[in-house]
Design a protein around this motif. Structure first.
Motif, PDB file in Angstrom:
ATOM      1  N   ASN A 275       0.812  -1.133   0.090  1.00 48.57           N
ATOM      2  CA  ASN A 275      -0.160  -0.015   0.103  1.00 48.57           C
ATOM      3  C   ASN A 275       0.874   1.249   0.223  1.00 48.57           C
ATOM      4  OD1 ASN A 275      -3.252  -0.443   0.077  1.00 48.57           O
ATOM      5  ND2 ASN A 275      -2.363  -1.989   1.378  1.00 48.57           N
TER       6      ASN A 275
ATOM      7  N   GLU B  80       3.567   1.491  -1.484  1.00 45.25           N
ATOM      8  CA  GLU B  80       4.635   1.372  -2.587  1.00 45.25           C
ATOM      9  C   GLU B  80       6.092   1.223  -2.312  1.00 45.25           C
ATOM     10  OE1 GLU B  80       3.378   3.015  -6.030  1.00 45.25           O
ATOM     11  OE2 GLU B  80       1.715   2.066  -5.706  1.00 45.25           O
ATOM     12  N   TRP B  81       6.209   0.233  -1.115  1.00 44.00           N
ATOM     13  CA  TRP B  81       7.891  -0.205  -1.040  1.00 44.00           C
ATOM     14  C   TRP B  81       8.869   0.570  -0.621  1.00 44.00           C
ATOM     15  CZ3 TRP B  81       7.270  -5.318  -0.557  1.00 44.00           C
ATOM     16  CH2 TRP B  81       6.224  -5.918  -1.450  1.00 44.00           C
TER      17      TRP B  81
ATOM     18  N   SER C 176       4.962   6.367   0.507  1.00 41.46           N
ATOM     19  CA  SER C 176       4.587   7.286  -0.452  1.00 41.46           C
ATOM     20  C   SER C 176       3.249   7.589  -0.236  1.00 41.46           C
ATOM     21  CB  SER C 176       4.833   6.712  -1.887  1.00 41.46           C
ATOM     22  OG  SER C 176       4.300   5.629  -2.149  1.00 41.46           O
TER      23      SER C 176
ATOM     24  N   ARG D 113       5.195   7.053  -8.389  1.00 36.72           N
ATOM     25  CA  ARG D 113       5.253   6.039  -7.229  1.00 36.72           C
ATOM     26  C   ARG D 113       4.125   6.835  -6.041  1.00 36.72           C
ATOM     27  NH1 ARG D 113       8.676   1.908  -5.440  1.00 36.72           N
ATOM     28  NH2 ARG D 113      10.032   2.608  -7.267  1.00 36.72           N
ATOM     29  N   GLY D 114       3.360   5.990  -5.757  1.00 36.21           N
ATOM     30  CA  GLY D 114       2.380   6.306  -4.683  1.00 36.21           C
ATOM     31  C   GLY D 114       1.680   7.295  -5.326  1.00 36.21           C
TER      32      GLY D 114
ATOM     33  N   ARG E 289       6.786   2.709 -12.191  1.00 31.12           N
ATOM     34  CA  ARG E 289       7.605   2.572 -11.074  1.00 31.12           C
ATOM     35  C   ARG E 289       9.002   2.387 -11.503  1.00 31.12           C
ATOM     36  NH1 ARG E 289       2.060   1.818 -10.663  1.00 31.12           N
ATOM     37  NH2 ARG E 289       1.186   2.090  -8.303  1.00 31.12           N
TER      38      ARG E 289
ATOM     39  N   ASP F  75      12.234   0.711  -9.865  1.00 31.48           N
ATOM     40  CA  ASP F  75      12.828   0.304  -8.713  1.00 31.48           C
ATOM     41  C   ASP F  75      14.407   0.268  -8.688  1.00 31.48           C
ATOM     42  OD1 ASP F  75      10.668  -0.078  -7.053  1.00 31.48           O
ATOM     43  OD2 ASP F  75      10.236  -1.974  -7.914  1.00 31.48           O
TER      44      ASP F  75
ATOM     45  N   HIS G 217      14.218   3.548  -6.182  1.00 31.51           N
ATOM     46  CA  HIS G 217      13.673   2.807  -4.932  1.00 31.51           C
ATOM     47  C   HIS G 217      14.716   3.532  -3.869  1.00 31.51           C
ATOM     48  CE1 HIS G 217      13.710  -0.175  -1.793  1.00 31.51           C
ATOM     49  NE2 HIS G 217      12.615  -0.070  -1.889  1.00 31.51           N
TER      50      HIS G 217
ATOM     51  N   TYR H 209       2.417  -3.793  -7.580  1.00 31.22           N
ATOM     52  CA  TYR H 209       2.099  -2.522  -7.586  1.00 31.22           C
ATOM     53  C   TYR H 209       0.712  -2.795  -8.135  1.00 31.22           C
ATOM     54  CZ  TYR H 209       6.639  -0.805  -6.811  1.00 31.22           C
ATOM     55  OH  TYR H 209       8.116  -0.677  -6.344  1.00 31.22           O
TER      56      TYR H 209
END
Length: 630
Positions: free
Chosen positions: A130, A132-133, A423, A560-561, A571, A573, A577, A613
């Motif tokens: 939720n 987004e890592w 995010s 992202r988010g 996204r 990563d 990230h 995602y």
């Protein structure tokens, strides 16, 4: 100051300023002068400061303590109580009053993690997806370990029985019993440093000068804990009008790294009453909190009997004695049962607490006479400019709540970019409990620091220079009204195609306007009394943060988010990230850099891209296909 041509109706504006007792043009006044509603935003009105006053002889109050805490919300209160338990002398300052500033009166949710009934790995997975890592896994663990203790601490204080707008009394009693010195209704404008560059105090002013002049407030201490909250552009529809990024601004100016500025909150309001935060009150009937697992949808507000385990009446939540006993195993994983166009969550259980009663509180008065008010449907945008709770502010890398980049400064709550929620804000309740946990943690490490740190020696020239800048709007003979500057800022920043739907050309255009405001307009604001002096500093802080948001939005070249780039709707990563850090460089410019996150915090290897995602952006699949990605 630079001579600026007067707008044709500026004489009428000045006449009104003097006819209203010299207090200038208020928001209501602007509505009365048609030419100044739209025209004044296009052509600036330079006003004569009818309240111009030399502040050279303004009274000064000087105070000293081991620890200085700014802000008396959840973070500040728990920080002060923890610091006193370590034997530290504590002074707490607040722009408003205890428990009434920022979002504290509205924080009505409780979401502790009870390991006897919840699955830790499931919470972490749901949170990561939720948010987004980019949520910080260590802060997640700290929250899961300590949140239940915060629940019981609040219960001991009497916070659970108090309505939201009575919580201030609970907090005040706890602080007074702990012998915390309170300095309220004081605007903090800057941090003070000693000769070695360590933060050792702060400067501010009292602004209630109707019966007596403003007073400068100088506080010296071994360390400062910033619990000032986040900010917004004083937008309607959500009660964040008192949050203006003050903590971010003074921390950035002192040399701290700031992060999280590209992500924005998306609180909702109602289509028929978008600007009426009272009529749009949704917290009073909240049935969320301890009863919902992280990442699951909230239940229907008001009157929903969740799995027959809670009864709801007038905002009060009580356990049903006939309900399934707490701790009884529930089906694995979330089970969403549609109720019309809404959902309820049948989770794994409830707090293992007998006779649990929590009154989430309500407005300070009875609801409006029209109890059948047609609010319309939910729309976003009630919090323009507000960051994600726990996701923007002072950056700290070692979990001590120390500000990276400057010694002697700590932060907690919405002033600390712990990235507990990454995010995007995953579910209600993380903000208040996260603030309490971080306030307590900041005080623990600040107390250890203070115990081995001598009282700082601050050069008087440092104080005088910052005081001169603090009083400048009161001494400017001509200039711009803070209200006008704030309205100009809103017109630049709050359109959805600047904050939420981003594209480089639009961001660069807005940035050019904000840069001009910072360099040419903000230094030339006027203040005709103490309250307007506060507004002038708040406007300056909001403009600074607008630049941060725009630069961070341009710097992060992905989506992202709540950060969506039309030109890069996916996204990435491998490259992003990370956190985006902003820091004032030696030339006074705003520098940006990446802080890469640990590889093990990336999406789990057994998840596909869409599983990691699940919320697609417009055009994301096509963009990824064009880049040869599945």
């Amino acid at each position: 100051m630079t001579e600026t041509p007067k707008e044709p109706n500026s004489e009428e504006a000045e006449r009104l300023a003097q006819s209203t007792g010299g207090h200038g043009i208020s928001r209501r006044d602007l509505a009365k002068i048609g030419a100044l509603t739209a025209g004044a935003l296009a052509v600036p009105t330079v006003l004569r400061n009818v309240g111009v006053q030399s502040m050279a002889d303004a009274p000064r109050g000087t105070h000293e303590a081991d620890l200085i805490i700014i802000g008396s919300g959840f973070a500040g209160v728990f920080a002060a109580l923890e610091a006193r338990s370590h034997g530290q002398k504590v002074i707490m300052l607040d722009k408003g009053t205890v428990g009434w500033s920022g979002l504290s009166p509205w924080a009505s949710d409780s979401r502790p993690f009870d390991p006897s009934i919840y699955d830790r790995s499931e919470w972490i997975k749901n949170l990561s997806i939720n948010t987004e890592w980019v949520n910080d896994r260590v802060w997640t663990d700290i929250f899961l370990d300590e949140s239940l203790d915060i629940f019981y601490k609040l219960r001991e204080m009497g916070a659970h029985e108090a309505k939201a707008f009575e919580r201030s009394d609970v907090f005040r009693e706890a602080l007074e019993n702990a012998d915390v010195q309170l300095i309220e209704r004081t605007m903090v404008t800057s941090l003070l440093k000693d000769k070695s560059g360590k933060v050792g105090g702060l400067l501010g002013f009292t602004y209630d000068d109707s019966n007596q002049p403003c007073e400068a407030v100088v506080v010296k201490g071994k360390a400062v804990i910033n619990c000032m909250g986040a900010g917004g552009y004083k937008s309607p529809g959500f009660p964040n009008w008192g949050q203006t990024f003050d903590g971010d601004a003074i921390s950035y100016d002192a040399g701290a790294n700031i992060t999280g500025k590209e992500f924005h909150d998306t609180h909702q309001t109602f289509s028929n009453i978008p600007a009426a935060s009272y009529d749009g009150w949704i917290f009073a009937q909240s049935v969320t909190g301890a009863y919902i697992m992280a990442g699951a949808p909230d239940p229907v507000k008001g009157g929903l009997n969740i799995e027959s385990a809670v009864l709801v009446s007038g905002g009060k939540v009580v356990r049903d004695p006939n309900a399934t006993p707490a701790g009884t195993p529930r089906p694995e994983g979330p089970n969403l049962e549609a109720i019309g166009n809404r959902s309820k969550y049948e989770g794994k259980g409830f707090l293992t607490e007998d006779n649990l009663t929590i009154d989430w509180g309500g407005p300070p008065e009875d609801p409006p006479p029209d109890g059948n008010l047609d609010r319309g449907f939910r729309v976003g945008g009630s919090t323009a400019g507000m960051g994600v709770h726990k996701g923007e502010g002072v950056f700290n890398s070692d979990y001590t709540c120390r500000a990276n980049g400057v010694e002697g400064l700590f932060a907690a709550g919405d002033s600390l970019a712990s990235m507990l929620c990454g995010s995007s804000y995953p579910a209600r309740g993380f903000s208040s409990y996260g603030s309490a946990i971080q306030g307590r943690r900041a005080a623990k490490f600040a107390s250890e620091y203070a115990a081995i740190t001598p009282m700082p020696q601050i050069n008087q020239a440092e104080i005088d220079d910052k005081m001169s800048a603090m009083w400048a709007p009161r001494e400017n003979e001509n200039g711009f009204s803070p209200d006008w500057v704030t309205n100009l800022l809103r017109n630049t920043m709050t359109p959805y195609h600047i904050l939420y739907v981003k594209e480089p050309r639009r961001l660069e255009g807005a940035l050019a306007s904000i840069e001009y405001m910072r360099k040419s307009i903000v230094p030339n604001m006027i203040a005709r009394d103490g309250h307007e002096l506060r507004l002038a500093h708040e406007a300056a802080n909001m403009v600074l943060n607008a630049e941060m948001k725009l630069r961070a939005g341009l710097f992060r070249e992905e989506s992202r988010g709540t950060h969506f780039r039309e030109d890069i709707p996916a996204r990435d990563d491998d490259e992003w990230h990370c956190l985006v850090l902003l820091k004032k460089d030696e030339n006074g410019d705003m520098g940006l850099s990446k802080h890469m996150l640990p590889e093990e915090w990336k999406p789990f290897s057994n998840l596909t891209y869409r599983e990691a995602y699940p919320r697609p952006y417009p055009g994301e699949d096509e963009y990824r296909a064009s880049k040869g990605k599945a």
